[in-house]
Design a protein around this motif. Sequence first.
Motif, PDB file in Angstrom:
ATOM      1  N   LEU A  11      -4.937 -82.686 -34.642  1.00 17.90           N
ATOM      2  CA  LEU A  11      -4.812 -81.297 -34.215  1.00 17.90           C
ATOM      3  C   LEU A  11      -3.533 -81.134 -33.406  1.00 17.90           C
ATOM      4  N   VAL A  12      -2.758 -80.118 -33.754  1.00 15.44           N
ATOM      5  CA  VAL A  12      -1.493 -79.882 -33.059  1.00 15.44           C
ATOM      6  C   VAL A  12      -1.290 -78.381 -32.921  1.00 15.44           C
ATOM      7  N   GLN A  13      -0.602 -77.983 -31.878  1.00 17.50           N
ATOM      8  CA  GLN A  13      -0.321 -76.561 -31.665  1.00 17.50           C
ATOM      9  C   GLN A  13       0.831 -76.109 -32.558  1.00 17.50           C
ATOM     10  N   PRO A  14       0.882 -74.826 -32.872  1.00 16.27           N
ATOM     11  CA  PRO A  14       2.019 -74.315 -33.644  1.00 16.27           C
ATOM     12  C   PRO A  14       3.337 -74.660 -32.960  1.00 16.27           C
ATOM     13  N   GLY A  15       4.301 -75.088 -33.771  1.00 19.22           N
ATOM     14  CA  GLY A  15       5.588 -75.522 -33.244  1.00 19.22           C
ATOM     15  C   GLY A  15       5.655 -76.998 -32.928  1.00 19.22           C
ATOM     16  N   GLY A  16       4.508 -77.665 -32.970  1.00 20.87           N
ATOM     17  CA  GLY A  16       4.455 -79.083 -32.657  1.00 20.87           C
ATOM     18  C   GLY A  16       4.820 -79.969 -33.827  1.00 20.87           C
ATOM     19  N   SER A  17       4.677 -81.276 -33.625  1.00 18.60           N
ATOM     20  CA  SER A  17       5.052 -82.266 -34.633  1.00 18.60           C
ATOM     21  C   SER A  17       3.940 -83.290 -34.838  1.00 18.60           C
ATOM     22  N   LEU A  18       3.907 -83.830 -36.041  1.00 27.42           N
ATOM     23  CA  LEU A  18       3.031 -84.949 -36.381  1.00 27.42           C
ATOM     24  C   LEU A  18       3.770 -85.841 -37.360  1.00 27.42           C
ATOM     25  N   ASN A  35       4.417 -89.669 -53.207  1.00 24.48           N
ATOM     26  CA  ASN A  35       4.368 -88.243 -52.930  1.00 24.48           C
ATOM     27  C   ASN A  35       3.364 -87.947 -51.823  1.00 24.48           C
ATOM     28  N   TRP A  36       3.591 -86.843 -51.152  1.00 24.33           N
ATOM     29  CA  TRP A  36       2.587 -86.247 -50.281  1.00 24.33           C
ATOM     30  C   TRP A  36       2.125 -84.942 -50.932  1.00 24.33           C
ATOM     31  N   PHE A  37       0.821 -84.781 -51.028  1.00 25.30           N
ATOM     32  CA  PHE A  37       0.197 -83.548 -51.469  1.00 25.30           C
ATOM     33  C   PHE A  37      -0.605 -82.992 -50.298  1.00 25.30           C
ATOM     34  N   ARG A  38      -0.967 -81.721 -50.391  1.00 21.29           N
ATOM     35  CA  ARG A  38      -1.880 -81.147 -49.418  1.00 21.29           C
ATOM     36  C   ARG A  38      -2.780 -80.123 -50.106  1.00 21.29           C
ATOM     37  N   GLN A  39      -3.958 -79.991 -49.511  1.00 20.55           N
ATOM     38  CA  GLN A  39      -4.933 -79.036 -50.031  1.00 20.55           C
ATOM     39  C   GLN A  39      -5.542 -78.293 -48.865  1.00 20.55           C
ATOM     40  N   GLY A  40      -5.203 -76.992 -48.770  1.00 20.02           N
ATOM     41  CA  GLY A  40      -5.758 -76.164 -47.723  1.00 20.02           C
ATOM     42  C   GLY A  40      -7.130 -75.651 -48.105  1.00 20.02           C
ATOM     43  N   PRO A  41      -7.808 -75.002 -47.161  1.00 24.89           N
ATOM     44  CA  PRO A  41      -9.142 -74.465 -47.443  1.00 24.89           C
ATOM     45  C   PRO A  41      -9.112 -73.505 -48.638  1.00 24.89           C
ATOM     46  N   GLU A  42      -9.948 -73.769 -49.602  1.00 23.61           N
ATOM     47  CA  GLU A  42     -10.079 -72.925 -50.797  1.00 23.61           C
ATOM     48  C   GLU A  42      -8.758 -72.768 -51.540  1.00 23.61           C
ATOM     49  N   LYS A  43      -7.929 -73.800 -51.507  1.00 25.17           N
ATOM     50  CA  LYS A  43      -6.664 -73.770 -52.227  1.00 25.17           C
ATOM     51  C   LYS A  43      -6.578 -74.992 -53.139  1.00 25.17           C
ATOM     52  N   GLN A  44      -5.653 -74.927 -54.089  1.00 15.16           N
ATOM     53  CA  GLN A  44      -5.445 -76.085 -54.958  1.00 15.16           C
ATOM     54  C   GLN A  44      -4.573 -77.113 -54.242  1.00 15.16           C
ATOM     55  N   PRO A  87       0.511 -72.646 -38.600  1.00 17.59           N
ATOM     56  CA  PRO A  87      -0.917 -72.628 -38.967  1.00 17.59           C
ATOM     57  C   PRO A  87      -1.145 -72.778 -40.464  1.00 17.59           C
ATOM     58  N   GLU A  88      -0.242 -72.266 -41.275  1.00 14.41           N
ATOM     59  CA  GLU A  88      -0.415 -72.367 -42.725  1.00 14.41           C
ATOM     60  C   GLU A  88      -0.176 -73.785 -43.255  1.00 14.41           C
ATOM     61  N   TRP A 109      -4.364 -92.634 -55.317  1.00 17.63           N
ATOM     62  CA  TRP A 109      -4.479 -91.629 -54.257  1.00 17.63           C
ATOM     63  C   TRP A 109      -5.032 -92.269 -52.994  1.00 17.63           C
ATOM     64  N   GLY A 110      -4.566 -91.752 -51.863  1.00 17.22           N
ATOM     65  CA  GLY A 110      -5.184 -92.102 -50.604  1.00 17.22           C
ATOM     66  C   GLY A 110      -6.413 -91.259 -50.361  1.00 17.22           C
ATOM     67  N   GLN A 111      -7.093 -91.524 -49.262  1.00 14.23           N
ATOM     68  CA  GLN A 111      -8.357 -90.850 -48.976  1.00 14.23           C
ATOM     69  C   GLN A 111      -8.159 -89.484 -48.328  1.00 14.23           C
ATOM     70  N   GLY A 112      -6.950 -89.206 -47.856  1.00  9.25           N
ATOM     71  CA  GLY A 112      -6.669 -87.928 -47.226  1.00  9.25           C
ATOM     72  C   GLY A 112      -6.789 -87.993 -45.713  1.00  9.25           C
ATOM     73  N   THR A 113      -5.959 -87.197 -45.044  1.00  7.23           N
ATOM     74  CA  THR A 113      -6.019 -87.104 -43.592  1.00  7.23           C
ATOM     75  C   THR A 113      -5.868 -85.624 -43.202  1.00  7.23           C
ATOM     76  N   GLN A 114      -6.708 -85.180 -42.286  1.00  4.77           N
ATOM     77  CA  GLN A 114      -6.737 -83.771 -41.908  1.00  4.77           C
ATOM     78  C   GLN A 114      -5.632 -83.459 -40.912  1.00  4.77           C
ATOM     79  N   VAL A 115      -4.899 -82.393 -41.200  1.00  7.79           N
ATOM     80  CA  VAL A 115      -3.911 -81.843 -40.268  1.00  7.79           C
ATOM     81  C   VAL A 115      -4.329 -80.418 -39.948  1.00  7.79           C
ATOM     82  N   THR A 116      -4.518 -80.131 -38.670  1.00  8.26           N
ATOM     83  CA  THR A 116      -4.905 -78.795 -38.235  1.00  8.26           C
ATOM     84  C   THR A 116      -3.888 -78.282 -37.237  1.00  8.26           C
ATOM     85  N   VAL A 117      -3.305 -77.126 -37.553  1.00  5.64           N
ATOM     86  CA  VAL A 117      -2.313 -76.506 -36.675  1.00  5.64           C
ATOM     87  C   VAL A 117      -2.942 -75.251 -36.098  1.00  5.64           C
TER      88      VAL A 117
END
Length: 119
Positions: A11-18, A35-44, A87-88, A109-117
């Motif tokens: 979890l990181v605040q907007p403007g932050g880094s990870l 490659n890095w992929f990402r999947q947001g809520p209800e998105k491909q 946030p997006e 594929w890796g197992q995935g890691t959650q990023v929350t802004v």
Amino acid sequence: QVQLVESGGGLVQPGGSLRLSCAASGKFDNIIVMNWFRQGPEKQRDVVASITSSGETNYADSVKGRFTISRDNAKNTMYLQMDRLKPEDTAVYYCFAMIGIKGVPYPYWGQGTQVTVSS
């Protein structure tokens, strides 16, 4: 057994880094592309960035100038430095690699890691 293991989400605040990491382990000949992929809520699941064995990189337009992909071939590890997070950018981030075993490329594929802004 080849495995990709990700780390560094959180979890990181907007403007932050990870910084995310993806380490490949097991018995293989070479890593062709990562490659890095990402999947947001209800998105491909979409590609975020890619890097070849020679270091050529590509980025999605949404992250250009904010994210940097890199790899350490000696450690079979890929990184994603994420700056000026928005946030997006919130999503599960997945590592993907084409790995060569006895002359044949295989996808992993890796197992995935959650990023929350969020503030």
